[in-house]
Design a protein around this motif. Structure first.
Motif, short mmCIF file in Angstrom:
data_model
loop_
_atom_site.label_atom_id
_atom_site.label_comp_id
_atom_site.label_asym_id
_atom_site.label_seq_id
_atom_site.Cartn_x
_atom_site.Cartn_y
_atom_site.Cartn_z
N TYR A 22 0.85 -1.20 0.00
CA TYR A 22 0.00 0.00 0.00
C TYR A 22 0.87 1.23 0.00
N THR A 23 0.53 2.21 -0.86
CA THR A 23 1.25 3.48 -0.89
C THR A 23 0.25 4.63 -1.01
N HIS A 43 -1.84 -0.44 -8.14
CA HIS A 43 -3.17 -0.25 -8.73
C HIS A 43 -3.95 0.79 -7.93
N TRP A 44 -4.60 1.69 -8.64
CA TRP A 44 -5.34 2.79 -8.03
C TRP A 44 -6.48 2.26 -7.16
N ILE A 45 -6.58 2.77 -5.93
CA ILE A 45 -7.72 2.51 -5.04
C ILE A 45 -8.63 3.72 -5.04
N LYS A 56 -6.90 5.99 5.06
CA LYS A 56 -8.14 5.34 5.49
C LYS A 56 -8.72 4.50 4.36
N ASP A 57 -8.65 5.02 3.14
CA ASP A 57 -9.12 4.26 1.98
C ASP A 57 -8.30 2.97 1.82
N CYS A 58 -7.01 3.03 2.11
CA CYS A 58 -6.17 1.83 2.05
C CYS A 58 -6.61 0.79 3.07
#
Length: 67
Positions: A22-23, A43-45, A56-58
């Protein structure tokens, strides 16, 4: 061009070690200003206005049920 942030890994594995898949980086992504882009394995989240929001989205992405 993206900028790497100091707090690069804020998502962790169950054992507490950093999950480097995760970045969150500040990027140009089609808006007037740069936004924080959350990615998993490149890959875009999502994109968010704040670094905290992107992290938080990660964690939400990590915790979502499979399927």
């Amino acid at each position: 061009m993206s900028v790497t942030l100091e707090k690069m890994y804020q998502v962790s594995h169950a054992d507490g070690t950093a999950d480097k898949r995760y970045t969150v980086r500040l990027e140009w992504c089609g808006h007037e200003t740069q936004l924080y882009v959350a990615r998993f394995c490149g890959h875009w989240i999502s994109c968010a206005e704040t670094q905290e929001g992107a992290w938080k989205d990660c964690t939400d992405y990590r915790d979502k049920p499979a399927g």
